[in-house]
Design an enzyme around this catalytic site. Sequence first.
Site, PDB file in Angstrom:
ATOM      1  N   GLU A 263      -0.413  74.353  19.598  1.00  0.00           N
ATOM      2  CA  GLU A 263      -0.222  75.785  19.794  1.00  0.00           C
ATOM      3  C   GLU A 263       1.212  75.951  20.244  1.00  0.00           C
ATOM      4  O   GLU A 263       1.596  75.503  21.316  1.00  0.00           O
ATOM      5  CB  GLU A 263      -1.228  76.316  20.826  1.00  0.00           C
ATOM      6  N   GLU A 293       7.486  83.045  16.955  1.00  0.00           N
ATOM      7  CA  GLU A 293       7.568  81.583  16.999  1.00  0.00           C
ATOM      8  C   GLU A 293       7.840  81.016  15.599  1.00  0.00           C
ATOM      9  O   GLU A 293       8.629  80.077  15.438  1.00  0.00           O
ATOM     10  CB  GLU A 293       6.277  81.012  17.607  1.00  0.00           C
ATOM     11  N   ASP A 428      -3.883  82.623  21.968  1.00  0.00           N
ATOM     12  CA  ASP A 428      -4.580  81.340  22.172  1.00  0.00           C
ATOM     13  C   ASP A 428      -6.022  81.439  21.681  1.00  0.00           C
ATOM     14  O   ASP A 428      -6.588  80.487  21.139  1.00  0.00           O
ATOM     15  CB  ASP A 428      -4.618  80.963  23.662  1.00  0.00           C
TER      16      ASP A 428
HETATM   17  P1  AMP Z   1       0.531  86.242  20.902  1.00  0.00           P
HETATM   18  O1  AMP Z   1       1.750  86.925  20.389  1.00  0.00           O
HETATM   19  O2  AMP Z   1       0.518  84.760  20.593  1.00  0.00           O
HETATM   20  O3  AMP Z   1       0.184  86.554  22.329  1.00  0.00           O
HETATM   21  O4  AMP Z   1      -0.717  86.826  20.050  1.00  0.00           O
HETATM   22  C1  AMP Z   1      -1.096  88.139  20.107  1.00  0.00           C
HETATM   23  C2  AMP Z   1      -2.060  88.417  18.952  1.00  0.00           C
HETATM   24  O5  AMP Z   1      -3.202  89.064  19.456  1.00  0.00           O
HETATM   25  C3  AMP Z   1      -1.490  89.343  17.908  1.00  0.00           C
HETATM   26  O6  AMP Z   1      -0.798  88.634  16.936  1.00  0.00           O
HETATM   27  C4  AMP Z   1      -2.723  90.034  17.339  1.00  0.00           C
HETATM   28  O7  AMP Z   1      -3.277  89.295  16.260  1.00  0.00           O
HETATM   29  C5  AMP Z   1      -3.687  90.018  18.502  1.00  0.00           C
HETATM   30  N1  AMP Z   1      -3.718  91.321  19.158  1.00  0.00           N
HETATM   31  C6  AMP Z   1      -2.722  91.872  19.904  1.00  0.00           C
HETATM   32  N2  AMP Z   1      -3.083  93.102  20.362  1.00  0.00           N
HETATM   33  C7  AMP Z   1      -4.345  93.321  19.896  1.00  0.00           C
HETATM   34  C8  AMP Z   1      -5.275  94.409  20.018  1.00  0.00           C
HETATM   35  N3  AMP Z   1      -4.979  95.511  20.722  1.00  0.00           N
HETATM   36  N4  AMP Z   1      -6.469  94.279  19.405  1.00  0.00           N
HETATM   37  C9  AMP Z   1      -6.793  93.161  18.694  1.00  0.00           C
HETATM   38  N5  AMP Z   1      -5.966  92.121  18.539  1.00  0.00           N
HETATM   39  C10 AMP Z   1      -4.752  92.188  19.127  1.00  0.00           C
END
Ligand code: AMP
Length: 444
Positions: A263, A293, A428
């Site tokens: 990850e 990333e 995650d």
């Molecule tokens: P990260 O940037 O690794 O923290 O991943 C965040 C991911 O969570 C995003 O790429 C979306 O796929 C998912 N996500 C973020 N906000 C939401 C939301 N409000 N509802 C559902 N999925 C979300």
Amino acid sequence: MLEYIEKIKNIKLLTAYNANIDAIKHVDEEFINSLIKKYSPEEIRERIEEYPREINDELDFIARLIYSIKTGKPAEVPLKNEELNKFFDSFKYEEERIGGQAGIVANLMATLRLKKIIFYTYLLSKRLANMFVDYENLLYPIANGSLKLINVKKAYKDEEVKINRIFEFKKGLRFKFGDEIIEDKGSTRFIVASRPEKFKICFDDNVRKYLNGLCKEVDCAFLSGYQGIKERYNDGTTYLDYFKKNSEDIKIFKKHGVKCHLEFASIPNLKIREAVVKYILSEVDSVGMDETELANVLHILGYEDLSKKIIEKTKIEDVIEGAKIIIKEFDNLEVIQVHTIYFILMITKSNISLKDLRECLDFSTILAATKAKLGDIKSIEDLKVGLSIPYNKYRDLFLKAYEEDGLKIVSVPSRLVKNPKSTVGLGDTISSGAFVYYVSLYKG
Ligand code: AMP
């Protein structure tokens, strides 16, 4: 939904290396006043100008906190002087929860009732052990003459606690600072990140002796936390020592057929980011990342224009192109998964069917939506909430499944929750869900 859970229930997972306590404090005017009254506005202003990149004394903390509030920009600054733990412990925190990818994923997978979860982090204090969900099959390895797997809640052994203090503030917070009125520009947070010297991102030497035995206990490994490796340690070791050790360990996992997932995570330090690419990405079977990333890795590989385009627009065609470059560049990689706000993408060299891969990603969007809506997934029942949230409005644009250049390319739209309760750990959750499901497809 239950078919999805049925699918993963025989999986045995190792998740390592980072876990800590997140202590959350809501910052209000009274709290700020109690801090700033200790110093003159001039002293604080001077320190803000200096823009400390580490917290060495109280003033560094106050200066960076005020800067963060004033600009509305989130920030994370490492705590250098561990003596200050007493000062930070003197505040009243509203909430404590588990942080760090390995810790978050251990609790999630135990709740989803996987057959076995072995969790490992270098320091396990009683306070951290208490943050785990109570399932018999959530285990921690202890090596003392032989390898024993002990329920994580009972396996604590260290005094030291790795604790990140998260100071959250809401738009509209106002306070008087000398003759200035400061008003918060946006709802965000300032994190004082703990980096204890003793905390290492690898197995301790005792457990490491039994790595072959440990591999026989699991089908797959979800590896993360490399962003926490320091360039230098007081004992004279450097980041390269830890990266080499980790890369050797992954070779052992793979020799035993344990599928390994990296990850990627956000890694501000460039040297560490490059080392993750050189020593870890070049060994694992699977990688998960978000679009930033992905762009960062492409930048390291020399694809600057594409990297810039992905950061600016995050178009699905560009994300696919970038992910294809990475999976082709690294022969060891069998699958790459990229999550963005509107879609989740998986590209694989394996011969798993497009339909199965789509289900794999669908499962991960259900997990993410459930967590976004409820803040936490506490039971399998909770997943009904995620299932009831529809794919986002760009559904048709992001529902893809095809083969090209010997690769399977599948994307699924996110189930976007309007007012998420929390966004911590969503990435995650998506990555671990997709990885575990993928391994179950692979095992057949
Ligand atoms: P990260 O940037 O690794 O923290 O991943 C965040 C991911 O969570 C995003 O790429 C979306 O796929 C998912 N996500 C973020 N906000 C939401 C939301 N409000 N509802 C559902 N999925 C979300």
